[in-house]
Scaffold this active site. Sequence first.
Site, PDB file in Angstrom:
ATOM      1  N   HIS A  90     -12.896 -15.917 -36.311  1.00 13.55           N
ATOM      2  CA  HIS A  90     -14.210 -15.986 -36.961  1.00 13.55           C
ATOM      3  C   HIS A  90     -14.844 -14.601 -37.037  1.00 13.55           C
ATOM      4  CE1 HIS A  90     -18.687 -16.702 -36.612  1.00 13.55           C
ATOM      5  NE2 HIS A  90     -18.407 -17.345 -37.731  1.00 13.55           N
ATOM      6  N   GLU A  92     -13.275 -12.687 -39.790  1.00 18.83           N
ATOM      7  CA  GLU A  92     -13.791 -13.130 -41.095  1.00 18.83           C
ATOM      8  C   GLU A  92     -15.072 -12.379 -41.453  1.00 18.83           C
ATOM      9  OE1 GLU A  92     -16.964 -16.004 -42.428  1.00 18.83           O
ATOM     10  OE2 GLU A  92     -15.530 -17.151 -41.200  1.00 18.83           O
ATOM     11  N   HIS A  93     -15.965 -12.232 -40.475  1.00 19.85           N
ATOM     12  CA  HIS A  93     -17.209 -11.518 -40.721  1.00 19.85           C
ATOM     13  C   HIS A  93     -16.949 -10.064 -41.112  1.00 19.85           C
ATOM     14  CE1 HIS A  93     -20.826 -13.916 -39.172  1.00 19.85           C
ATOM     15  NE2 HIS A  93     -19.827 -14.776 -39.220  1.00 19.85           N
ATOM     16  N   GLU A 131     -25.467 -16.651 -34.277  1.00 23.84           N
ATOM     17  CA  GLU A 131     -24.801 -17.785 -34.928  1.00 23.84           C
ATOM     18  C   GLU A 131     -24.263 -18.764 -33.886  1.00 23.84           C
ATOM     19  OE1 GLU A 131     -21.172 -18.610 -38.145  1.00 23.84           O
ATOM     20  OE2 GLU A 131     -21.865 -16.562 -37.742  1.00 23.84           O
TER      21      GLU A 131
END
Length: 362
Positions: A64, A67-68, A139
């Site tokens: 994740h 991905e950022h 997040e």
Amino acid sequence: MTFEYPKLAESVTRRRLSNGLEIVVVSKPYHAKSYAVFATRYGGMDTRFCLDGEWHDTPAGVAHYLEHKMFDTEDGNALQDLAAQGASPNAFTGSALTGYYFESAEHFKENLKILLSFVSIPYFTQESVDKEQGIIGQEIGMYDDNADWQLYISLMEAMYFHHPIRVSVAGSVESISHITAETLYACHKAFYDPANMVLCVAADQDPEEICAIAREILPKQAGPIALKDYGAAEPEHVAKNLVEQEMEVSCTIFQLGYKGMIDLAFRSGNIASIGAYAVHAGDTFEVRFRGDNAAFEEAIKSGNMPGLTWEEFLAWFNTQGENPQYAFPIGDIWSLLVLVVVYTLWVVSKRKRVVVKNVEIK
């Protein structure tokens, strides 16, 4: 290979390039918007892998995090580049894959080149990686307050003893603190190879032109793909029978899970495929059974299959013995969802316990 669907005036073209990339193009004549997604078979559960003979144990949440950071380029940011061309880009990370996509009404080929370029060419600095920790930490806090997400993670933790799928895709604030630029580069090299990826396009575009763009932007040859390791084989039984958690929700929500159902069904040798569909109170099913109920046996012999509502079906199922039997509906495969729910309800009725149930209350 191209599959034609004349009634829809559409076609689906599949190609595999020499570098191993799989391309799927859904032809959409006369559609104003175009869509593209570029995905890798790499997700939150792929934390341990071997590449070039070296084993890597990476922190939870690294897929994740990667991905950022993939939108960073040496010249700026791919999000801004795509937006400047009229595209709406985004990305997502699941347990087993990561995808980058956009939709646009114009400049499709230019946007596709940007997509393929920034996903295949990583650019990280330790300063930018450190800066992202605060953003992703916020997040993670949002996920911690999301009842549906906590419910799903609780279900995974209840079903599995040690498989990494039981860990949140985003990781934790502590785990992401160990992610470095070197970590991200290693994971990109391991899994962002064309042979481990798929490009899907839905647009009024020539599939051969899309393939040509992919050949132009991406590496010419496939590289080594990392060997994934999920640890020792999982036991067939669940880790926990019941998980309960109190959160600020308007009503009680829950999920049920059944571990090993698909593998068990296929091992029986009597099932070619399994499909699933939602069932609701009041739905009617055409079913047939092998069991103790003479009425159902007679229905099978006569060919007059009864139509049962969901409530009637459950009432009959729960009157059977300790080992109720069932057969598949004519012309259809039994719903996996039905089997899961029915079996769980049967266990509750007969044994006074739940196989896997996650409940959040208040």
